[in-house]
Design a protein around this motif. Structure first.
Motif, PDB file in Angstrom:
ATOM      1  N   VAL A 209       0.802  -1.230   0.000  1.00 56.88           N
ATOM      2  CA  VAL A 209       0.000   0.000   0.000  1.00 56.88           C
ATOM      3  C   VAL A 209       0.830   1.273   0.000  1.00 56.88           C
ATOM      4  O   VAL A 209       0.279   2.374  -0.032  1.00 56.88           O
ATOM      5  N   SER A 210       2.153   1.154   0.022  1.00 53.48           N
ATOM      6  CA  SER A 210       2.987   2.353   0.037  1.00 53.48           C
ATOM      7  C   SER A 210       4.352   2.047  -0.570  1.00 53.48           C
ATOM      8  O   SER A 210       4.973   1.035  -0.226  1.00 53.48           O
ATOM      9  N   ASP A 211       4.800   2.919  -1.474  1.00 51.17           N
ATOM     10  CA  ASP A 211       6.133   2.756  -2.057  1.00 51.17           C
ATOM     11  C   ASP A 211       7.220   2.983  -1.006  1.00 51.17           C
ATOM     12  O   ASP A 211       8.290   2.380  -1.060  1.00 51.17           O
ATOM     13  N   PRO A 215       7.009   6.053   5.718  1.00 52.11           N
ATOM     14  CA  PRO A 215       6.810   7.446   5.303  1.00 52.11           C
ATOM     15  C   PRO A 215       6.630   8.368   6.503  1.00 52.11           C
ATOM     16  O   PRO A 215       6.316   7.910   7.608  1.00 52.11           O
ATOM     17  N   PRO A 216       6.819   9.655   6.322  1.00 53.76           N
ATOM     18  CA  PRO A 216       6.564  10.617   7.401  1.00 53.76           C
ATOM     19  C   PRO A 216       5.106  10.522   7.850  1.00 53.76           C
ATOM     20  O   PRO A 216       4.212  10.253   7.047  1.00 53.76           O
ATOM     21  N   ALA A 217       4.879  10.750   9.119  1.00 54.64           N
ATOM     22  CA  ALA A 217       3.529  10.617   9.668  1.00 54.64           C
ATOM     23  C   ALA A 217       2.535  11.553   9.005  1.00 54.64           C
ATOM     24  O   ALA A 217       1.346  11.233   8.886  1.00 54.64           O
ATOM     25  N   ASN A 218       3.014  12.710   8.528  1.00 53.68           N
ATOM     26  CA  ASN A 218       2.084  13.668   7.915  1.00 53.68           C
ATOM     27  C   ASN A 218       1.561  13.210   6.556  1.00 53.68           C
ATOM     28  O   ASN A 218       0.664  13.830   5.993  1.00 53.68           O
ATOM     29  N   GLU A 219       2.131  12.116   6.024  1.00 50.73           N
ATOM     30  CA  GLU A 219       1.628  11.569   4.766  1.00 50.73           C
ATOM     31  C   GLU A 219       0.526  10.530   4.977  1.00 50.73           C
ATOM     32  O   GLU A 219      -0.123  10.103   4.019  1.00 50.73           O
ATOM     33  N   LEU A 220       0.319  10.112   6.208  1.00 47.99           N
ATOM     34  CA  LEU A 220      -0.661   9.063   6.481  1.00 47.99           C
ATOM     35  C   LEU A 220      -2.086   9.432   6.055  1.00 47.99           C
ATOM     36  O   LEU A 220      -2.806   8.573   5.508  1.00 47.99           O
ATOM     37  N   GLU A 225      -6.580   8.085   2.414  1.00 44.30           N
ATOM     38  CA  GLU A 225      -7.577   8.463   1.410  1.00 44.30           C
ATOM     39  C   GLU A 225      -7.381   7.683   0.108  1.00 44.30           C
ATOM     40  O   GLU A 225      -8.353   7.336  -0.562  1.00 44.30           O
ATOM     41  N   HIS A 226      -6.137   7.388  -0.243  1.00 42.10           N
ATOM     42  CA  HIS A 226      -5.869   6.612  -1.460  1.00 42.10           C
ATOM     43  C   HIS A 226      -6.328   5.160  -1.320  1.00 42.10           C
ATOM     44  O   HIS A 226      -6.661   4.519  -2.324  1.00 42.10           O
TER      45      HIS A 226
END
Length: 397
Positions: A209-211, A215-220, A225-226
């Protein structure tokens, strides 16, 4: 969230949403961290004649996005039930189990394996010949190649549900349609989804689900949503597609914990022991030949056309009769007498001509079979009305 933060969030969730959820523990990690699961249902903790679905996150310790998405998923369902139709369907028609973190030790160490440096998705029991024939993650010659399992079409269908609902997964340039056969990507052995397919009739997908693994927490919020629509649609697919039903005895009208097979697909699905319900995931198709079996009963086959929606398909099986004595016993057990005791009726028959006796026995047997079949069908119809909102097309075989 840290492991302690995650446990607190799960406990807070079940307190806030106690009417549709409960928490239970399936064990602990090497370092003693409890492995908590959230169950979401309109009757949490109770067995029902409904399909079950599980989401497992953080199998690899250095891939923590799943644990965050799963808590967001649980909270979305709670916040939107019963006002949102999709949340209502999931809660009322599916038993959802969420294990946010399968590898809390690896998460704390920020490494792939657990505290014993074991990759949890390579550590399920070796299948031997079963693995060699299993068509999803491993191949016979251990080379990279497309190796389809008996339910390859169904797996492709399920994977496409997730991919097409995702923000951009289906646009992948590496994988056509955003889906891939596991062995075609890279073969692995001792995988969880292989083991569960063979031993638990569980149809599993591995979702990347993520490349970015961490990732940084602010991208969660963006990642959520994706994936939100995909995660919800995949859960609901177990109730909105495939065939669902029960297996009954024509003799007693009671449920039978038999098995269901599809011609041309070498994989059997067992009905549950409590309600004899089965839930068979299948891709839509013009024709399926479905057979129900149960030890001591005659198997029954029917041909169906499966469209985009679900189908309710119940089976009523006749018992195997080894001799005439058993058949006569079944006739006498029926509540088909009209006045007087069974002994009086039998006495009359014995005092009559032998030919008349046999004719009456045949007539009584025929009437009883009709009554019992009708009772079994009425039992099914009552069950369908009580369940409500299930598969729209109901068929009894």
């Amino acid at each position: 969230m840290s492991n302690s933060d995650l446990e607190k969030a799960m406990k807070d969730f079940t307190q806030r949403c106690g009417n549709i959820s409960r928490m239970y523990r399936i064990g602990k990690s090497v370092k003693g961290v409890p492995l908590w699961v959230i169950e979401i249902s309109d009757n949490p903790g109770k067995e029902e004649a409904e399909p079950a679905f599980k989401y497992i996150g953080n199998v690899h310790g250095d891939e923590p996005v799943g644990r965050e998405l799963l808590m967001r998923l649980a909270n979305w369902i709670c916040d939107n039930y019963p006002k949102d139709p999709l949340a209502e369907l999931i809660v009322d028609k599916v038993h959802l189990h969420i294990l946010p973190s399968m590898n809390p030790d690896g998460f704390s160490l920020r490494k792939r394996g657990n505290a014993n440096d074991i990759d949890l998705n390579r550590d399920f029991p070796d299948q031997g010949a079963l693995v060699a024939n299993y068509p999803w993650d491993g191949t016979e010659d251990r080379r990279r190649s497309y190796f389809p399992c008996p339910d390859d079409e169904t797996f492709r269908f399920m994977a496409s549900i997730y991919s097409r609902s995702h923000h951009n997964m289906s646009l992948s340039k590496e994988f056509e349609g955003g889906i891939t056969n596991g062995a075609a990507w890279y073969p692995i052995y001792g995988a969880m989804q292989d083991w569960n397919y063979i031993h638990a009739d569980c149809f599993e997908l591995t979702l990347e689900v993520s490349d970015n693994k961490w990732p940084p927490a602010n991208e969660l919020p963006t990642i959520w949503e994706h994936n939100r629509k995909s995660m919800l649609n995949l859960i609901s697919s177990v109730a909105k597609t495939g065939i669902h039903g029960k297996i009954f005895s024509s003799e007693t009208g009671r449920p039978l914990p038999g098995s269901v097979m599809i011609k041309g697909i070498n994989h059997t699905v067992k009905a549950g022991r409590a309600f004899a319900d089965y839930h068979r995931l299948l891709a839509p198709a013009e024709k399926y030949e479905v057979m129900a079996t149960m030890t001591g009963y005659k198997s029954k086959t029917t041909i169906i056309r499966l469209e985009a929606g679900p189908m309710a398909l119940d089976f009523i099986l006749d018992p195997e009769v080894s001799n005439g004595e058993h058949r006569l016993e079944s006739v006498c057990d029926c509540s088909c007498t009209t006045g007087g005791s069974g002994l009086e009726v039998m006495g009359f028959l014995w005092n009559s001509h032998l030919e008349v006796y046999f004719v009456l026995v045949i007539v009584l047997a025929f009437v009883c079979i009709l009554l019992l079949r009708k009772r079994a069908r009425l039992s099914f119809l009552r069950h369908s009305r009580q369940q409500g909102g299930g598969p729209k097309r109901a068929v009894v075989a």
